[in-house]
Design an enzyme around this catalytic site. Structure first.
Site, mmCIF file in Angstrom:
data_model
loop_
_atom_site.group_PDB
_atom_site.id
_atom_site.type_symbol
_atom_site.label_atom_id
_atom_site.label_comp_id
_atom_site.label_asym_id
_atom_site.label_seq_id
_atom_site.Cartn_x
_atom_site.Cartn_y
_atom_site.Cartn_z
ATOM 1 N N SER A 1 0.825 -1.209 0.000
ATOM 2 C CA SER A 1 0.000 0.000 0.000
ATOM 3 C C SER A 1 0.854 1.252 0.000
ATOM 4 O O SER A 1 0.378 2.322 -0.334
ATOM 5 C CB SER A 1 -0.856 0.045 1.263
ATOM 6 O OG SER A 1 -1.647 -1.084 1.359
ATOM 7 N N ASN B 1 -3.432 6.299 -1.953
ATOM 8 C CA ASN B 1 -3.292 6.264 -0.493
ATOM 9 C C ASN B 1 -2.729 7.566 0.064
ATOM 10 O O ASN B 1 -3.024 7.940 1.194
ATOM 11 C CB ASN B 1 -2.429 5.079 -0.068
ATOM 12 C CG ASN B 1 -3.223 3.781 -0.077
ATOM 13 O OD1 ASN B 1 -4.453 3.811 -0.172
ATOM 14 N ND2 ASN B 1 -2.544 2.661 0.007
ATOM 15 N N HIS C 1 -0.778 -2.410 -7.391
ATOM 16 C CA HIS C 1 -1.560 -2.086 -6.198
ATOM 17 C C HIS C 1 -3.059 -2.092 -6.498
ATOM 18 O O HIS C 1 -3.553 -1.268 -7.259
ATOM 19 C CB HIS C 1 -1.120 -0.695 -5.673
ATOM 20 C CG HIS C 1 -1.773 -0.314 -4.388
ATOM 21 N ND1 HIS C 1 -2.131 0.974 -4.081
ATOM 22 C CD2 HIS C 1 -2.151 -1.058 -3.319
ATOM 23 C CE1 HIS C 1 -2.691 0.994 -2.890
ATOM 24 N NE2 HIS C 1 -2.723 -0.225 -2.414
ATOM 25 N N GLU D 1 -2.845 0.528 -9.510
ATOM 26 C CA GLU D 1 -1.679 1.402 -9.652
ATOM 27 C C GLU D 1 -0.493 0.514 -10.011
ATOM 28 O O GLU D 1 -0.211 -0.460 -9.305
ATOM 29 C CB GLU D 1 -1.401 2.151 -8.342
ATOM 30 C CG GLU D 1 -2.412 3.261 -8.059
ATOM 31 C CD GLU D 1 -2.218 3.915 -6.689
ATOM 32 O OE1 GLU D 1 -2.430 5.127 -6.584
ATOM 33 O OE2 GLU D 1 -1.877 3.210 -5.713
#
Ligand code: 3HC
Length: 489
Positions: free
Chosen positions: A121, A192, A142, A154
């Protein structure tokens, strides 16, 4: 040479790993799912069976399709079974030492052409890649929770990633039915970094007593149209994961907005990790919210501020007596800004309540330090009468919605201005990764750059938080009279 990805390995079959395994299997790839021990392996199998079982129950899959998907997945506790995988992706806990140890093993076990991917993450993909003898073949891939639903992947490349590999992995993501956004290796990547900063901010505001959990959740869900309020989403992501991501962000940025709110540490230490443990900010056994109150008994109401006539007319239609501020029992001040100054000028300031109408579903009900609880409750009732959900909060700059939204938009402008990601990529990442109705730059256009800039100035003046100061680019665009950041040459 273009690689063909037909056999993949997924290491770690928790919520994310099992979801990722399902995504690959649904796209027709052979999957080897690996867990540390038989009990964890059974839980992983359970996730996959449960998720495909729900799809079957909803008629989204036939029995035969479900069997075919599950038939493509082999379960094992031995990493050695990944020897002939074309790509291995890990989704183990966010601890660098665990990842480094795993990648060292994978590098030894997997065939030389295999690509190794991490679903981290926020941890450094570069550092993970450096533990292998094939750093050119290591990327980040991701996914977003729930992996079978969220469309974004991602794809993270590092300075050592082989030319062309990120494009090949992006093509694989498209084959899975996902939309890839390719970015460099920076803590939190696109989503994130923006999302967790906002979620942490919500937790800080909760700790500061600006508003209660359900009020903040309702504010962002109903006021902005996000699929979930921040505390429901934190529970979905997992408070442990959220805490770890924030620690990594803080380590890189030293920005105190990335320092995890103490309440996160407390809940994690208590083992309240969110949905996966049956409790986090929300507990499973909690009864539903309070029933809507009956029609409030208010003698007379005065409405002040922009839009006062319309609201007063609605209240009059609902049978309430409207009067002047001096004569009324309750004074509603429609305002985007704190109302304490107005209250202090009234003979009985305890009757004044600030009201900020946001969109057409909520109204922020701001109590000043002088507001009586009777007046606040009466206005909550009036808000329900006019068909909105009240969001109770303190009388602070930008109340709840804008206090959370504007810094997030500011962060997106800074991210773009830093050259890390393009406007379109940031917008699609937030829409496809988090289900937002629009991306931050679309929201900026809709709200108006000047409104957001002024709101940020007010937030900065109130909280003196350096990163609430408008991003220099935003300030310059407003000064130059540019209406949309997209209009930049
Ligand atoms: N697994 C598989 N499918 C699921 C699922 C799960 N865990 N949860 C929901 N779904 C499916 C449902 O079956 C349903 O499918 P259907 O349309 O085919 O019937 C669909 O998703 C919608 O679900 P529901 O009707 O039950 O509920 P909602 O409409 O409220 O949607 C949601 C649920 C998709 C989770 C939505 O609320 C949402 O988009 N929330 C935001 C989630 C988010 O922000 N995720 C990103 C978190 S950040 C992250 O993961 C990064 C990490 O590094 C921290």
């Amino acid at each position: 040479m273009t690689r063909s990805f037909e056999k993949v390995g997924v290491v770690g079959l928790g919520t994310m790993g099992a979801g990722i395994a399902e995504v690959f299997a649904r796209a027709g790839l052979g999957v080897t799912g690996v867990e540390a021990d038989p009990a964890a392996l059974e839980r992983g199998r359970g996730h996959l069976e449960g998720s495909t079982g729900r799809a079957l129950a909803k008629g989204r899959l036939t029995e035969a399709e479900r069997a075919e998907i599950l038939g493509r997945v082999t379960f094992t506790t031995s990493l050695e079974d990944l020897a002939d995988a074309d790509l291995v992706i890990e989704a183990i806990p966010e601890v660098m030492d665990f990842k480094r140890a795993l990648f060292t093993d994978l590098d030894r076990i997997c065939k030389p052409s295999a690509v190794l991917a991490t679903n981290t993450s926020s941890l450094s993909v570069t550092e993970i890649a450096a533990t292998t003898a094939r750093p050119g073949q290591v990327v980040g891939m991701h996914f977003f929770n729930p992996a079978p639903v969220m469309k974004l992947v991602e794809v993270i490349h590092t300075v050592t990633t082989e030319d062309g590999l990120a494009e090949e992995v992006a093509a694989l993501a498209r084959r899975l039915g996902k939309t890839p956004v390719s970015v460099g290796d920076r803590a939190g990547f696109v989503v994130n970094r923006l999302l967790l900063t906002y979620l942490n901010h919500a937790a800080v505001l909760l700790e500061n007593g600006l508003a209660a959990r359900d009020d903040i959740d309702a504010a962002m869900k109903l006021g902005v149209g996000l699929p979930m309020g921040p505390f429901t989403l934190l529970d979905l992501i997992g408070l442990d994961t959220s805490y770890e991501v924030l620690c990594v962000l803080f380590q890189e940025s030293r920005d105190r907005r990335h320092a995890p709110a103490p309440i996160l540490r407390e809940l994690v230490t208590a083992g309240l990790l969110g949905r996966k443990t049956g409790g986090g900010f929300h507990r499973e056994e909690e009864p539903g919210g309070p029933p809507p109150t009956a029609k409030p008994s208010v003698g007379s109401v005065a409405v002040l501020g922009e839009g006062a006539e319309e609201l007063a007319a609605k209240l009059a239609d609902a049978g309430f007596k409207t009067a002047s501020a001096e004569a009324a029992d309750v004074v509603v001040a429609l305002s985007r800004n704190p109302v304490i100054e107005l209250a202090a000028g009234l003979p009985r300031p305890e009757r004044l309540v600030g009201l900020h109408l946001v969109g057409d579903r909520i109204a922020e009900v701001a109590s000043t330090a002088l507001t009586s609880s009777e007046a606040a409750r009466a206005v909550e009732g009036l808000v329900r009468i006019v068909g909105r959900t009240p969001v109770r909060c303190k009388d602070r700059a930008e109340f709840v919605v804008d206090a959370l939204l504007y810094p997030y938009l500011n962060d997106a402008v800074r991210m773009y201005d830093s050259g890390y990601a393009a406007i379109e990529d940031i917008d699609s990442a937030m829409k496809l990764g988090c289900g937002y109705p629009s991306g931050p730059f679309e929201m900026l256009d809709e709200l108006g750059l000047e409104t957001v800039r002024d709101g940020l100035r007010a937030l900065y003046a109130e909280y003196r938080e350096p990163s609430f100061a408008p991003a220099p680019l935003l300030d310059q665009l407003v000064t130059a009279g540019v209406r949309s950041i997209r209009d930049l040459p």
